[in-house]
Design a protein around this motif. Structure first.
Motif, PDB file in Angstrom:
ATOM      1  N   SER A 151      16.063  14.275  -7.236  1.00  0.00           N
ATOM      2  CA  SER A 151      15.659  14.027  -8.617  1.00  0.00           C
ATOM      3  C   SER A 151      15.029  12.643  -8.651  1.00  0.00           C
ATOM      4  CB  SER A 151      16.868  14.087  -9.564  1.00  0.00           C
ATOM      5  OG  SER A 151      16.484  13.760 -10.890  1.00  0.00           O
ATOM      6  N   ILE A 152      13.698  12.596  -8.771  1.00  0.00           N
ATOM      7  CA  ILE A 152      12.986  11.320  -8.711  1.00  0.00           C
ATOM      8  C   ILE A 152      13.235  10.524  -9.983  1.00  0.00           C
ATOM      9  CG2 ILE A 152      10.728  10.208  -8.579  1.00  0.00           C
ATOM     10  CD1 ILE A 152       9.815  12.525  -6.851  1.00  0.00           C
ATOM     11  N   ILE A 153      13.745   9.325  -9.826  1.00  0.00           N
ATOM     12  CA  ILE A 153      14.046   8.454 -10.954  1.00  0.00           C
ATOM     13  C   ILE A 153      12.861   7.545 -11.257  1.00  0.00           C
ATOM     14  CG2 ILE A 153      15.640   6.739 -11.871  1.00  0.00           C
ATOM     15  CD1 ILE A 153      16.865   9.534 -11.304  1.00  0.00           C
ATOM     16  N   GLU A 154      12.210   7.069 -10.209  1.00  0.00           N
ATOM     17  CA  GLU A 154      11.077   6.179 -10.412  1.00  0.00           C
ATOM     18  C   GLU A 154      10.160   6.233  -9.193  1.00  0.00           C
ATOM     19  OE1 GLU A 154      10.246   1.561 -11.892  1.00  0.00           O
ATOM     20  OE2 GLU A 154      12.271   2.212 -11.379  1.00  0.00           O
ATOM     21  N   VAL A 155       8.871   6.068  -9.432  1.00  0.00           N
ATOM     22  CA  VAL A 155       7.877   5.987  -8.363  1.00  0.00           C
ATOM     23  C   VAL A 155       7.305   4.577  -8.394  1.00  0.00           C
ATOM     24  CG1 VAL A 155       5.724   6.885  -7.426  1.00  0.00           C
ATOM     25  CG2 VAL A 155       7.329   8.438  -8.573  1.00  0.00           C
ATOM     26  N   ILE A 156       7.400   3.868  -7.272  1.00  0.00           N
ATOM     27  CA  ILE A 156       6.945   2.481  -7.179  1.00  0.00           C
ATOM     28  C   ILE A 156       5.580   2.451  -6.506  1.00  0.00           C
ATOM     29  CG2 ILE A 156       7.558   0.143  -6.487  1.00  0.00           C
ATOM     30  CD1 ILE A 156       9.627   1.465  -8.296  1.00  0.00           C
ATOM     31  N   ASP A 157       4.609   1.936  -7.218  1.00  0.00           N
ATOM     32  CA  ASP A 157       3.241   1.897  -6.710  1.00  0.00           C
ATOM     33  C   ASP A 157       2.897   0.528  -6.137  1.00  0.00           C
ATOM     34  OD1 ASP A 157       2.549   4.567  -7.514  1.00  0.00           O
ATOM     35  OD2 ASP A 157       2.522   3.844  -9.587  1.00  0.00           O
ATOM     36  N   GLN A 158       1.697   0.430  -5.594  1.00  0.00           N
ATOM     37  CA  GLN A 158       1.206  -0.823  -5.015  1.00  0.00           C
ATOM     38  C   GLN A 158       1.306  -1.975  -6.020  1.00  0.00           C
ATOM     39  OE1 GLN A 158      -3.127  -1.773  -4.684  1.00  0.00           O
ATOM     40  NE2 GLN A 158      -2.761  -1.594  -2.480  1.00  0.00           N
ATOM     41  N   GLY A 159       1.766  -3.127  -5.503  1.00  0.00           N
ATOM     42  CA  GLY A 159       1.816  -4.327  -6.331  1.00  0.00           C
ATOM     43  C   GLY A 159       3.111  -4.523  -7.082  1.00  0.00           C
ATOM     44  N   HIS A 160       4.083  -3.639  -6.861  1.00  0.00           N
ATOM     45  CA  HIS A 160       5.348  -3.756  -7.584  1.00  0.00           C
ATOM     46  C   HIS A 160       6.515  -3.926  -6.611  1.00  0.00           C
ATOM     47  CE1 HIS A 160       3.614  -2.924 -11.483  1.00  0.00           C
ATOM     48  NE2 HIS A 160       2.919  -1.947 -10.918  1.00  0.00           N
ATOM     49  N   THR A 161       7.511  -4.657  -7.059  1.00  0.00           N
ATOM     50  CA  THR A 161       8.733  -4.848  -6.279  1.00  0.00           C
ATOM     51  C   THR A 161       9.757  -3.803  -6.698  1.00  0.00           C
ATOM     52  OG1 THR A 161       9.479  -6.468  -7.929  1.00  0.00           O
ATOM     53  CG2 THR A 161       8.398  -7.330  -5.960  1.00  0.00           C
ATOM     54  N   PHE A 162      10.742  -3.599  -5.845  1.00  0.00           N
ATOM     55  CA  PHE A 162      11.862  -2.741  -6.205  1.00  0.00           C
ATOM     56  C   PHE A 162      13.098  -3.147  -5.418  1.00  0.00           C
ATOM     57  CE2 PHE A 162       9.767  -0.685  -2.668  1.00  0.00           C
ATOM     58  CZ  PHE A 162      10.780  -0.138  -1.892  1.00  0.00           C
ATOM     59  N   ALA A 163      14.255  -2.811  -5.956  1.00  0.00           N
ATOM     60  CA  ALA A 163      15.580  -3.089  -5.382  1.00  0.00           C
ATOM     61  C   ALA A 163      15.995  -4.538  -5.528  1.00  0.00           C
ATOM     62  CB  ALA A 163      15.664  -2.658  -3.917  1.00  0.00           C
ATOM     63  N   GLU A 164      15.206  -5.351  -6.268  1.00  0.00           N
ATOM     64  CA  GLU A 164      15.618  -6.749  -6.438  1.00  0.00           C
ATOM     65  C   GLU A 164      16.877  -6.865  -7.281  1.00  0.00           C
ATOM     66  OE1 GLU A 164      11.942  -6.346  -9.188  1.00  0.00           O
ATOM     67  OE2 GLU A 164      12.890  -5.319  -7.497  1.00  0.00           O
TER      68      GLU A 164
ATOM     69  N   ALA B  91       0.867  -1.185   0.000  1.00  0.00           N
ATOM     70  CA  ALA B  91       0.000   0.000   0.000  1.00  0.00           C
ATOM     71  C   ALA B  91       0.898   1.226   0.000  1.00  0.00           C
ATOM     72  CB  ALA B  91      -0.913   0.017   1.226  1.00  0.00           C
ATOM     73  N   GLY B  92       0.400   2.319  -0.595  1.00  0.00           N
ATOM     74  CA  GLY B  92       1.191   3.537  -0.645  1.00  0.00           C
ATOM     75  C   GLY B  92       2.111   3.568  -1.849  1.00  0.00           C
ATOM     76  N   ARG B  93       3.244   4.215  -1.695  1.00  0.00           N
ATOM     77  CA  ARG B  93       4.206   4.301  -2.789  1.00  0.00           C
ATOM     78  C   ARG B  93       5.594   4.612  -2.232  1.00  0.00           C
ATOM     79  NH1 ARG B  93       2.398   9.624  -2.714  1.00  0.00           N
ATOM     80  NH2 ARG B  93       4.096  11.141  -2.900  1.00  0.00           N
ATOM     81  N   VAL B  94       6.598   4.362  -3.068  1.00  0.00           N
ATOM     82  CA  VAL B  94       7.984   4.640  -2.709  1.00  0.00           C
ATOM     83  C   VAL B  94       8.631   5.409  -3.853  1.00  0.00           C
ATOM     84  CG1 VAL B  94      10.261   3.606  -2.304  1.00  0.00           C
ATOM     85  CG2 VAL B  94       8.237   2.663  -1.175  1.00  0.00           C
ATOM     86  N   ASN B  95       9.344   6.474  -3.528  1.00  0.00           N
ATOM     87  CA  ASN B  95      10.099   7.237  -4.518  1.00  0.00           C
ATOM     88  C   ASN B  95      11.557   6.792  -4.489  1.00  0.00           C
ATOM     89  OD1 ASN B  95       7.829   8.774  -5.098  1.00  0.00           O
ATOM     90  ND2 ASN B  95       8.404  10.439  -3.721  1.00  0.00           N
ATOM     91  N   LEU B  96      12.087   6.433  -5.643  1.00  0.00           N
ATOM     92  CA  LEU B  96      13.510   6.167  -5.785  1.00  0.00           C
ATOM     93  C   LEU B  96      14.129   7.419  -6.385  1.00  0.00           C
ATOM     94  CD1 LEU B  96      13.478   2.517  -7.203  1.00  0.00           C
ATOM     95  CD2 LEU B  96      13.535   3.282  -4.814  1.00  0.00           C
ATOM     96  N   PHE B  97      15.114   7.997  -5.702  1.00  0.00           N
ATOM     97  CA  PHE B  97      15.634   9.280  -6.145  1.00  0.00           C
ATOM     98  C   PHE B  97      17.144   9.358  -6.018  1.00  0.00           C
ATOM     99  CE2 PHE B  97      14.966   9.713  -1.597  1.00  0.00           C
ATOM    100  CZ  PHE B  97      16.035  10.485  -1.158  1.00  0.00           C
ATOM    101  N   ALA B  98      17.706  10.261  -6.808  1.00  0.00           N
ATOM    102  CA  ALA B  98      19.122  10.599  -6.710  1.00  0.00           C
ATOM    103  C   ALA B  98      19.220  12.016  -6.169  1.00  0.00           C
ATOM    104  CB  ALA B  98      19.780  10.507  -8.078  1.00  0.00           C
ATOM    105  N   LEU B  99      20.378  12.347  -5.656  1.00  0.00           N
ATOM    106  CA  LEU B  99      20.620  13.702  -5.164  1.00  0.00           C
ATOM    107  C   LEU B  99      21.486  14.447  -6.168  1.00  0.00           C
ATOM    108  CD1 LEU B  99      21.354  13.057  -1.363  1.00  0.00           C
ATOM    109  CD2 LEU B  99      19.285  14.048  -2.366  1.00  0.00           C
ATOM    110  N   THR B 100      21.050  15.647  -6.537  1.00  0.00           N
ATOM    111  CA  THR B 100      21.832  16.460  -7.452  1.00  0.00           C
ATOM    112  C   THR B 100      22.994  17.102  -6.691  1.00  0.00           C
ATOM    113  OG1 THR B 100      20.551  18.473  -7.034  1.00  0.00           O
ATOM    114  CG2 THR B 100      19.729  16.955  -8.724  1.00  0.00           C
ATOM    115  N   GLU B 101      23.872  17.764  -7.430  1.00  0.00           N
ATOM    116  CA  GLU B 101      25.021  18.409  -6.792  1.00  0.00           C
ATOM    117  C   GLU B 101      24.574  19.488  -5.809  1.00  0.00           C
ATOM    118  OE1 GLU B 101      27.686  19.839  -9.730  1.00  0.00           O
ATOM    119  OE2 GLU B 101      28.286  17.830 -10.414  1.00  0.00           O
ATOM    120  N   SER B 102      23.408  20.074  -6.058  1.00  0.00           N
ATOM    121  CA  SER B 102      22.902  21.114  -5.154  1.00  0.00           C
ATOM    122  C   SER B 102      22.123  20.540  -3.973  1.00  0.00           C
ATOM    123  CB  SER B 102      22.005  22.085  -5.931  1.00  0.00           C
ATOM    124  OG  SER B 102      20.896  21.398  -6.481  1.00  0.00           O
ATOM    125  N   GLY B 103      21.992  19.199  -3.934  1.00  0.00           N
ATOM    126  CA  GLY B 103      21.293  18.558  -2.833  1.00  0.00           C
ATOM    127  C   GLY B 103      19.808  18.352  -3.059  1.00  0.00           C
TER     128      GLY B 103
END
Length: 230
Positions: free
Chosen positions: A75-88, A60-72
């Motif tokens: 920068s969202i790379i991907e948004v993971i929604d319900q029913g999906h795996t990530f970091a495998e 349930a919910g969501r997870v944002n996968l993001f990188a940090l720019t040089e200014s801090g």
């Protein structure tokens, strides 16, 4: 399967693309060490470079996968929604998380420890082959979505995203609530925040209006025709 899961959540797990080619008994065996975590306030799950000792499935919910720019900035790379795996991918490759992961408030996750999961796969080569097949199919689908995204204008990208929030059989008028902030949405559909504002303006003649995160689509079929999704 962990007793912390409801019947509805078990169905979410079994329908995840990663497990699509695997029978339910085998999936439950792979996940016998998994556990559920609650994130009512949201927060950071892991940072880039941390040891990838587990991967996740969004219940349930969501997870944002993001990188940090040089200014801090994020920068969202991907948004993971319900029913999906990530970091495998990280548990098979570098064994380090390549991005930062942050859960939105109210997110519920199934966390899958890497070591017992990989041990199960090593013991059953047939199961490993099915998992690879699922990953390959999912990768082909993602590549197709990326190609489709690149072929659309920013306003069509925005319209297609809004249509994905509408019930499939909706006709006439629909009201949707954005699950993301506008900056997150811009990152999600691959445009700048400035382009998002312009795209929103170009949707107004098509009957799309916004008030905060609530958007009204006056004519769903017309928007589908404009976006080429009908």
């Amino acid at each position: 399967m962990t007793p912390s899961l409801s019947a509805a959540e078990e169905a979410i797990v079994l329908s995840a693309p990663l497990f699509a080619a695997i029978d339910c008994r085998s999936v439950f065996g792979l996940l016998d060490a998994a556990f559920v975590t609650e994130h009512p306030e949201g927060g950071l799950l892991f940072s880039r470079g941390d040891a990838a000792d587990r991967f996740f499935l969004v219940l349930a919910g969501r997870v944002n996968l993001f990188a940090l720019t040089e200014s801090g900035d994020h920068s969202i790379i991907e948004v993971i929604d319900q029913g999906h795996t990530f970091a495998e991918g990280a548990i098979f490759a570098s064994r380090r998380f390549p991005l930062n992961g942050e859960a939105a408030a109210g997110t519920r996750l199934l966390e899958i420890p890497a070591q017992p999961f990989l041990k199960r796969l090593a013991e059953d080569h047939g199961l490993a082959a099915k998992l690879v097949a699922s990953l390959a199919r999912w990768e082909r689908r993602l590549m197709g979505e990326i190609a489709d995204l690149k072929s659309r204008s920013p306003v069509q990208r925005l319209g297609s995203y809004l249509l994905a929030l509408v019930e499939p059989d909706a006709v006439g008028r629909a009201v949707v609530v954005l699950p993301l902030t506008k900056s997150e949405l811009a990152s999600r559909i691959g445009i700048t925040p400035e382009s998002l504002s312009r795209a929103m303006g170009r949707l107004r003649p098509l009957g799309v209006s916004s008030q905060g995160r609530e958007l009204t689509i006056e004519n769903v079929p017309e928007l589908r025709r404009f976006c080429g999704t009908d």
